[in-house]
Structures are given as C-alpha cells and as structure tokens.
Design an enzyme around this catalytic site. Sequence first.
Site, PDB file in Angstrom:
ATOM      1  N   ARG A 221       0.845  -1.192   0.000  1.00  0.00           N
ATOM      2  CA  ARG A 221       0.000   0.000   0.000  1.00  0.00           C
ATOM      3  C   ARG A 221       0.879   1.240   0.000  1.00  0.00           C
ATOM      4  O   ARG A 221       1.953   1.243   0.624  1.00  0.00           O
ATOM      5  CB  ARG A 221      -0.885   0.034   1.251  1.00  0.00           C
ATOM      6  CG  ARG A 221      -2.042  -0.947   1.203  1.00  0.00           C
ATOM      7  CD  ARG A 221      -3.106  -0.507   0.201  1.00  0.00           C
ATOM      8  NE  ARG A 221      -4.232  -1.412   0.170  1.00  0.00           N
ATOM      9  CZ  ARG A 221      -4.436  -2.346  -0.768  1.00  0.00           C
ATOM     10  NH1 ARG A 221      -3.577  -2.490  -1.746  1.00  0.00           N
ATOM     11  NH2 ARG A 221      -5.503  -3.109  -0.725  1.00  0.00           N
ATOM     12  N   HIS A 269      -0.546   0.541 -10.009  1.00  0.00           N
ATOM     13  CA  HIS A 269      -1.303  -0.392  -9.150  1.00  0.00           C
ATOM     14  C   HIS A 269      -1.850  -1.572  -9.962  1.00  0.00           C
ATOM     15  O   HIS A 269      -3.038  -1.886  -9.910  1.00  0.00           O
ATOM     16  CB  HIS A 269      -2.446   0.345  -8.414  1.00  0.00           C
ATOM     17  CG  HIS A 269      -2.889  -0.356  -7.158  1.00  0.00           C
ATOM     18  ND1 HIS A 269      -3.263   0.296  -6.013  1.00  0.00           N
ATOM     19  CD2 HIS A 269      -3.033  -1.674  -6.864  1.00  0.00           C
ATOM     20  CE1 HIS A 269      -3.630  -0.575  -5.082  1.00  0.00           C
ATOM     21  NE2 HIS A 269      -3.489  -1.787  -5.583  1.00  0.00           N
TER      22      HIS A 269
HETATM   23  C1  OXD Z   1      -5.974  -5.638  -3.500  1.00  0.00           C
HETATM   24  C2  OXD Z   1      -5.400  -4.619  -4.416  1.00  0.00           C
HETATM   25  O1  OXD Z   1      -5.866  -5.498  -2.274  1.00  0.00           O
HETATM   26  O2  OXD Z   1      -5.740  -4.631  -5.618  1.00  0.00           O
HETATM   27  O3  OXD Z   1      -6.552  -6.604  -3.996  1.00  0.00           O
HETATM   28  O4  OXD Z   1      -4.615  -3.795  -3.992  1.00  0.00           O
END
Ligand code: OXD
Length: 306
Positions: A221, A269
């Site tokens: 994250r 991402h």
């Molecule tokens: C998840 C993401 O947690 O895509 O699946 O970050």
Amino acid sequence: MSIAIISPGRDPKAWIAALLHHHPTLDLQVFPHIDRPEDVEMALLWQHPAGYLKNFPKLKLISSLGAGVDHILSDPAVGDELPIVRIVDEKLTWSMTNYVVMGVLNFHRQLIRYQEDQKKKVWDMSNPEIPTRIGVMGVGALGGDVLDKLNGLGFEVVGFGFSEKKDFRYPYFQKDQLDDFLSQVNVLVCLLPLTPDTEGILNLSLFRKCKKGTFLINVARGKHLIEEDLLVAIEEGFISGALLDVFREEPLPEIHPFWVEKRIQLTPHIASVTNPLAAAPQIINNYKRLIASLPFLNLVNRTRGY
Ligand code: OXD
C-alpha cells in the site's frame, strides 16, 4: 436476501457479470442505485463512501473485492461485530509473485543499466550480476509464495512479520528484530497488510538501517511508504532504486517527483489485479455460508487487521 456492490474505486460491471455467471439468481443491487437497502445482508466493497454501511440495518457480512481490507477497516462506521472476508486467489498470488520476481531479476541482472548502455552503444562486461539476498516483509499467502518462488530460483530469502511464526520454512524475523533483518538483505519487498503498526514503516529511519544500495519493491500500500523519505534515502545511497506499484495518492499526481526520478520505476497499481471471474466463486461460497450459518472462508482477523 440482497447483495450490495459498492465499489466506486473499481468498475462493478465485470463483477456483476462474473457473479451472475456463477449464480444467475443472485439479487444484486449496485451502488449508487441501491433502492432496497433494507434487503441487503451482504456488501461487496471497494473504497465505499465512509459511513455508507449505516444504510443497511440487516447487514451481516462484508466482503472486500480485493486482497486488502484496509479500505474497509479505515471506516470507523464499520461495526466491530460484522465479519469481514477478503479475496484469496491463486491467480492473484501468481500475478503478484511474477511482478516481484520481475523486479528482483531486473535488479539482479541490471536490465536498466544495459538499456542505458545500449542507448550509448557501450559494451561493458564487468559485474553482470549483483549478489542478491531478498527480504520479504509480510509472509502471508502472497509473501509466502514470493519467498518460495525466489527460493526456487536459487536466491537466499528471509522473511519479516509482526506475528510469531514457529518453524517457518525460511529464516524469519519479528518486529523487534527489524535491524537484523535489514542487515541481511539488499532487496526489500513490502507485502505487509496496512495496519496502524505498519503504516509509514518504510521511512528514513528504516532506510538508514538498510545496507547501502538496497533496492525497494513496494507492492503493498502507498501508505506504507513515507514518499519524501525514499527520495532522501536514494540521495544518501541507502536505497539504490525502487520499483513501486502503490502510492499515497492514486492516480499518482502529475507533479509528483516519482515520475521523473530515474532510479524509481513505477507502475499504476497493476501488480496483481483481482480477476472477477476467478474470485466470484469464493464470494458466492461465502454468501451460501451466510445463508447456512457456516464458518466463512478467508475471514479477516479484526484484531490483527488482516
Ligand atoms: C488488493 C489490491 O488489495 O488490488 O486486492 O490492492
């Protein structure tokens, strides 16, 4: 019983199609058109508006539409008593591991260096491999697979995590052994869940304990990383470069310095994107378990936060 899909952060169309493909008679209501909130007993969430779940008096189960649940737990209106489940999917794990392996091999075999040499028509055969020892922070389903595959490729690997692990299959370091862990490795992979313990863990004080030239891969994250500290650590030489897939603000703002820092490689991402068709059966399985009052699959431990 109705299932609400509330995913302003993710296009719901593919989820609707996948869920109905596996269970054509499901009663789905999709945000923002939820006309019968009183019927909703299960909610599928990705970045829902905070406080929104208050609309559902009969809500009994929450499912994340991804592996992470930080977007759910950060909403103080999500009652402590509500069970939360998440997606654990082989395909998700496979993609994540491939991404990390790509990052490790690019560092170890220095693809960027050779691309630069090619541009300058430089033929330099010196030091073709950087000796590489990898430390994975977070050794759950994803981190465990990354460790196994990298170990299978012949790399030395070590793990780090917050919970106690007896007889873990690789050298394992706990919270109070962070310094030892960092001193062993020159590639650091962050796959930790985002919890109050781990938020901001990738900061200047940690980077300064790394071996000079450590390469960072963050696929967990954005909030794990203090972004300005990474730039300082790169300038100071503790971190030689980074591969980042997640950011504090996504999409990454155009004026963000990461876009133009040559030693940072970034992706939007996409390291591992949940595939609705693959994940739908486990959501339906949990929906059936809810009806039958059976224990849920992939239940999140609320105290640990993952
Ligand atoms: C998840 C993401 O947690 O895509 O699946 O970050």
